[in-house]
Design a protein around this motif. Structure first.
Motif, PDB file in Angstrom:
ATOM      1  N   ASN A   1      -0.010  -5.628   7.252  1.00 27.38           N
ATOM      2  CA  ASN A   1       0.245  -4.758   6.101  1.00 27.38           C
ATOM      3  C   ASN A   1      -0.568  -3.468   6.141  1.00 27.38           C
ATOM      4  N   GLN A   2      -1.616  -3.411   7.010  1.00 28.05           N
ATOM      5  CA  GLN A   2      -2.431  -2.199   7.121  1.00 28.05           C
ATOM      6  C   GLN A   2      -2.912  -2.086   8.568  1.00 28.05           C
TER       7      GLN A   2
ATOM      8  N   HIS B   1       5.030   6.545   3.527  1.00 26.47           N
ATOM      9  CA  HIS B   1       4.798   6.954   4.908  1.00 26.47           C
ATOM     10  C   HIS B   1       5.745   8.099   5.270  1.00 26.47           C
TER      11      HIS B   1
ATOM     12  N   HIS C   1       0.271   3.763   1.789  1.00 22.21           N
ATOM     13  CA  HIS C   1       0.445   4.252   3.159  1.00 22.21           C
ATOM     14  C   HIS C   1       1.758   3.790   3.754  1.00 22.21           C
TER      15      HIS C   1
ATOM     16  N   GLY D   1       0.812  -1.205   0.000  1.00 20.76           N
ATOM     17  CA  GLY D   1       0.000   0.000   0.000  1.00 20.76           C
ATOM     18  C   GLY D   1       0.847   1.257   0.000  1.00 20.76           C
TER      19      GLY D   1
ATOM     20  N   THR E   1      -3.907   0.349  10.435  1.00 21.83           N
ATOM     21  CA  THR E   1      -5.065   1.205  10.739  1.00 21.83           C
ATOM     22  C   THR E   1      -6.378   0.476  10.550  1.00 21.83           C
ATOM     23  N   ALA E   2      -6.395  -0.594   9.725  1.00 23.11           N
ATOM     24  CA  ALA E   2      -7.632  -1.345   9.514  1.00 23.11           C
ATOM     25  C   ALA E   2      -7.994  -2.190  10.721  1.00 23.11           C
TER      26      ALA E   2
ATOM     27  N   TYR F   1       3.011  -1.537  12.415  1.00 16.18           N
ATOM     28  CA  TYR F   1       3.203  -2.529  11.358  1.00 16.18           C
ATOM     29  C   TYR F   1       3.767  -3.837  11.921  1.00 16.18           C
TER      30      TYR F   1
END
Length: 354
Positions: free
Chosen positions: A118-119, A46, A42, A40, A121-122, A97
């Motif tokens: 890998n994400q 970053h 993000h 991603g 914030t999800a 992460y």
């Protein structure tokens, strides 16, 4: 001699849609068919991650499940040294992460698991399946919902009486209830790395510090290395740990018992003896000794025994806190007392004279 031209690159540039920019990077996107990892933006862009941390994150994300990603394992396959890799891992851990989770196995052994997301914030919001475009949803509802049947004409004998409520409309009967929102498919059990941590517990201190307690605690810590050589303390460590040992001495703990509690079964190798002593001084602090009033409450209560007395009239023995007469003599005295009393009223001599 002219510069050799790459015909494949020229052909690829000709296939790039739209006009080519006059400056900056030009992307030639060739779809991957195997051995690729989706990263991603993000992570790739970053603002708080260094390029080394982004590269290490992409490296870890491309590895299959179960591959070791320790500092030494990554240093064996990367050109960066162990210090740069350790700094990059700390950056990834600070932003969520990379996470390290301590887990106890059924055998009782405690292991550390390394988890890469890998994400990240999800993880903090509920995951819902992606919704279809509006026109697709409308088309699906049109295909799934059957056409409403025409309402039959009301017969005269089936008319609704005026006293009864009217039946609901067909549209209200056909409208399905709105289902509740689905629960989140993933609820994180590990708090985010930015969650506030509780403040560390302070070192115990004596309730009434005295010079004698301070000298005894200093002598105890300075002499500790003779009994346990791995607990060799510096002068600053002794000064910081003196209040904790003084609190133990104030609670009537013997020096040999304190030494056994603080130095028994240390970890191997022992890297920070002062930190281990501070932890054990806090966690293994004995309770204060009971006071005089607490011990008096635990003592067996005494049974009050009424002493024997001798009756003044009949010399009979009876139990009473004070001397006097027994019960029979008291009853006889009360029976004789009305006859001994003189009746109230004028005397007969005075009545006759008058």
């Amino acid at each position: 001699m002219d510069t050799q031209q790459n015909t494949a690159l020229t052909r690829a540039l000709a296939e790039v849609p739209g006009p080519l920019p006059t400056s900056g990077v030009i992307h030639i996107v060739i779809p991957h068919t195997d051995r690729f990892t989706v990263v991603g933006n993000h992570l790739a862009q970053h603002p708080d991650l260094s390029c080394t941390a982004v590269g290490i994150a992409v490296r870890i994300q491309s590895l299959p499940q179960g591959v070791e990603v320790s500092i030494k394992a990554l240093a064996a396959h990367c050109r960066e040294g162990e210090k740069r890799i350790a700094t990059a891992l700390r950056e990834l851990e600070a932003l969520g992460y990379l996470q390290r989770i301590r887990q106890r196995l059924p055998s009782g052994r405690v292991i550390t698991r390394t988890v890469f997301c890998n994400q990240p914030t999800a993880l903090l919001r509920p995951h819902h399946p992606a919704s279809a475009p509006p026109h697709t949803q409308a088309q699906a509802r049109t295909q799934a919902a059957p056409a409403p049947a025409p309402a039959p004409a009301a017969r005269p004998e089936q008319a609704v009486p005026p006293n009864q409520p009217e039946p609901p409309a067909p549209e209200a009967l056909a409208a399905p209830p709105v289902p509740p929102p689905p629960p989140p498919l993933f609820v994180p059990l590990v708090p985010p790395p930015t969650a506030p941590k509780p403040p560390p517990r302070s070192l115990p201190r004596p309730s009434e510090p005295t010079p004698e307690l301070d000298r005894a605690a200093t002598a105890f810590l300075s002499d500790l290395h003779r009994h346990a050589p791995q607990f060799t303390l510096s002068e600053d460590d002794v000064r910081r740990l003196v209040p904790g040992v003084a609190a133990w001495l104030e609670r009537a703990a013997r020096p040999d018992a304190i030494r056994h509690a603080l130095t028994d079964d240390p970890p191997h190798p022992l890297k920070h003896p002062a930190k281990l002593l501070r932890y054990r001084l806090i966690e293994l602090l004995p309770p204060p000794p009971p006071g005089i009033h607490d011990l008096a409450a635990l003592a067996r209560p005494r049974i009050t025994v009424t002493p024997f007395q001798t009756c003044d009239d009949c010399d009979r023995a009876f139990r009473s806190p004070t001397p006097g007469h027994c019960r029979d003599c008291r009853d006889s005295r009360q029976a004789r007392s009305p006859a001994a009393q003189v009746p109230l009223g004028p005397s007969p001599a005075l009545s006759s004279s008058s």
